[in-house]
Motif scaffolding. Structure first.
Motif, mmCIF file in Angstrom:
data_model
loop_
_atom_site.group_PDB
_atom_site.id
_atom_site.type_symbol
_atom_site.label_atom_id
_atom_site.label_comp_id
_atom_site.label_asym_id
_atom_site.label_seq_id
_atom_site.Cartn_x
_atom_site.Cartn_y
_atom_site.Cartn_z
ATOM 1 N N UNK A 55 0.832 -1.198 0.000
ATOM 2 C CA UNK A 55 0.000 0.000 0.000
ATOM 3 C C UNK A 55 0.874 1.257 0.000
ATOM 4 N N UNK A 56 0.371 2.309 -0.632
ATOM 5 C CA UNK A 56 1.049 3.601 -0.606
ATOM 6 C C UNK A 56 0.768 4.269 0.733
ATOM 7 N N UNK A 57 1.828 4.714 1.404
ATOM 8 C CA UNK A 57 1.648 5.362 2.707
ATOM 9 C C UNK A 57 2.034 6.837 2.685
ATOM 10 N N UNK A 58 2.809 7.263 1.691
ATOM 11 C CA UNK A 58 3.174 8.677 1.643
ATOM 12 C C UNK A 58 3.639 9.045 0.234
ATOM 13 N N UNK A 110 9.385 13.270 -7.416
ATOM 14 C CA UNK A 110 8.250 12.740 -6.659
ATOM 15 C C UNK A 110 8.665 11.401 -6.072
ATOM 16 N N UNK A 111 8.525 11.254 -4.760
ATOM 17 C CA UNK A 111 8.798 9.988 -4.085
ATOM 18 C C UNK A 111 7.483 9.384 -3.608
ATOM 19 N N UNK A 112 7.296 8.092 -3.882
ATOM 20 C CA UNK A 112 6.109 7.366 -3.428
ATOM 21 C C UNK A 112 6.568 6.253 -2.497
ATOM 22 N N UNK A 113 6.198 6.361 -1.234
ATOM 23 C CA UNK A 113 6.639 5.408 -0.209
ATOM 24 C C UNK A 113 5.537 4.394 0.064
ATOM 25 N N UNK A 114 5.936 3.130 0.245
ATOM 26 C CA UNK A 114 4.969 2.075 0.531
ATOM 27 C C UNK A 114 5.191 1.499 1.925
ATOM 28 N N UNK A 115 4.222 0.704 2.370
ATOM 29 C CA UNK A 115 4.317 0.096 3.693
ATOM 30 C C UNK A 115 5.315 -1.044 3.741
ATOM 31 N N UNK A 116 5.874 -1.436 2.619
ATOM 32 C CA UNK A 116 6.892 -2.483 2.579
ATOM 33 C C UNK A 116 8.290 -1.890 2.418
ATOM 34 N N UNK A 117 8.417 -0.610 2.721
ATOM 35 C CA UNK A 117 9.695 0.109 2.695
ATOM 36 C C UNK A 117 10.307 0.162 1.295
ATOM 37 N N UNK A 118 9.459 0.043 0.299
ATOM 38 C CA UNK A 118 9.863 0.237 -1.094
ATOM 39 C C UNK A 118 9.427 1.642 -1.506
ATOM 40 N N UNK A 119 10.360 2.425 -2.023
ATOM 41 C CA UNK A 119 10.061 3.796 -2.430
ATOM 42 C C UNK A 119 10.353 3.968 -3.905
ATOM 43 N N UNK A 175 -3.673 3.066 -1.519
ATOM 44 C CA UNK A 175 -3.878 2.296 -2.752
ATOM 45 C C UNK A 175 -2.697 1.358 -3.008
ATOM 46 N N UNK A 176 -2.956 0.320 -3.806
ATOM 47 C CA UNK A 176 -1.925 -0.612 -4.237
ATOM 48 C C UNK A 176 -1.145 0.029 -5.387
ATOM 49 N N UNK A 177 0.162 0.282 -5.240
ATOM 50 C CA UNK A 177 0.922 0.971 -6.293
ATOM 51 C C UNK A 177 1.062 0.157 -7.572
ATOM 52 N N UNK A 178 0.762 -1.142 -7.510
ATOM 53 C CA UNK A 178 0.880 -1.971 -8.698
ATOM 54 C C UNK A 178 -0.330 -1.854 -9.626
ATOM 55 N N UNK A 179 -1.374 -1.189 -9.171
ATOM 56 C CA UNK A 179 -2.561 -0.981 -10.014
ATOM 57 C C UNK A 179 -2.330 0.245 -10.892
#
Length: 353
Positions: free
Chosen positions: A2-5, A34-43, A70-74
């Motif tokens: 999921x996208x967290x920030x 633009x940085x998109x951070x996820x809950x799995x520590x993947x940015x 949201x799921x960044x893979x969508x």
């Protein structure tokens, strides 16, 4: 996942001394990362626009709330959602070549030829140079740009500049000229014919972007292909350019025209009309890396712009800068995403907020 920030990073680099094209003088280079951070520590990282301002505000205030959770893979679904949401702001809202040959105070034709020789010595297979900063171009647009009176040259001097670069590069190298939308269609045809002895690989943005009929007239009249238009955005705009015969070579910019998703659709449309794609890339190293991946992913990729003007946002932003080898090629890494890592010290050095 999921996208967290989502964070924006506006960057600015001062050009000293400034350099110019027919579109104006360049005293600053900007970039908006633009940085998109996820809950799995993947940015994930990307680039949008040329600086902060309205673009950063839309990303932070409009798009960020839509994407958190949201799921960044969508990718396609999220792209369509963002596109629909931002329509309120307006619907338009791998062999590299050296992009240089700008106008500069005190820069002589011999200096320009020396610049071209330097690119050839470094392995570049071609060069794009600026033309069109003429006192009269039969178009009012030329006189509306900033500092229109600086570095003006008569058309005959532009022809001499092109001739000097051709001699410096040799007969086989690709030589392109960029007009930055300065000429009228009639003047573009006149200049195009005058430049024919120098075997141009393309003439870029000869007329105003919205003058589709005029660009088609130029493309039909000249032997050299017409390339453009980086200042057009989105599939709908490029559809008009392509289907009406206004461009022979298609030049979307990933940062301006909807990223990978929309630019791959533009490339597919170009392929359906037997047009090659040469992405525009004139910002930071992040856009350059993205453009490299883009052109490597499409079947009708031609060449990629590699700006050679002094620019810390290109040369200092990555822990491993992008380099051209002796054959004028760039090899992509096998690392995830764009395969790049930002240098935190450079980010802080050029952060503009």
């Amino acid at each position: 996942m999921k996208i967290v920030d989502i964070r924006t990073i506006p960057l600015s680099y001062r050009c000293d001394p400034p350099y110019g094209s027919a579109g104006g003088m360049q005293a600053r280079r900007g970039g908006l990362l633009v940085e998109i951070e996820t809950d799995e520590r993947v940015t994930g990282i990307g680039e949008a626009g040329v600086g902060g301002g309205a673009t950063a505000s839309v990303i932070e205030r409009v798009l960020r709330p839509m994407l958190i959770g949201e799921d960044p893979m969508l990718i396609e679904g999220l792209w369509q959602k963002m596109f629909a949401r931002t329509r309120q702001f307006g619907r338009r809202g791998i062999v590299p070549y050296a992009s240089g040959g700008f106008y500069q105070e005190g820069k002589s034709i011999d200096d320009l030829a020396g610049e071209a020789e330097g690119y050839r010595a470094r392995g570049f297979k071609g060069m794009k140079m600026k033309v069109g900063r003429n006192p009269s171009t039969q178009s009012h647009l030329r006189h509306l740009v900033d500092h229109a009176e600086l570095c003006e040259v008569e058309p005959e001097e532009d022809i001499a500049r092109v001739a000097a670069v051709r001699r410096a590069l040799g007969p086989r190298a690709k030589l392109m000229v960029d007009v930055n939308c300065a000429w009228s269609p009639a003047f573009a045809i006149e200049m195009g014919h005058a430049l024919e002895p120098h075997k141009l690989y393309w003439i870029e943005e000869p007329v105003a972007t919205d003058d589709i009929a005029g660009s088609a007239m130029v493309a039909d009249a000249l032997a050299a292909p017409v390339a453009g238009y980086e200042t057009e955005v989105g599939l709908d705009g490029f559809r008009e350019l392509i289907t009406r015969g206004a461009v022979d070579i298609v030049q979307p910019d990933l940062a301006w025209s909807g990223g990978f998703s929309e630019c791959r659709r533009i490339a597919a449309l170009a392929q359906a009309h037997h047009r090659m794609v040469a992405p525009h890339a004139f910002a930071s190293a992040v856009l350059l890396a993205a453009s490299l991946h883009f052109i490597a992913s499409i079947p009708n990729g031609l060449v990629l712009e590699f700006d050679q003007n002094p620019n810390g946002l290109r040369d200092e932003l990555l822990t491993e800068p992008i380099r051209v080898d002796n054959d004028g090629m760039i090899t992509l890494t096998g690392r995830p995403g764009l395969g790049i890592e930002l240098d935190p010290k450079a980010i802080e050095r050029y952060r503009s907020e």
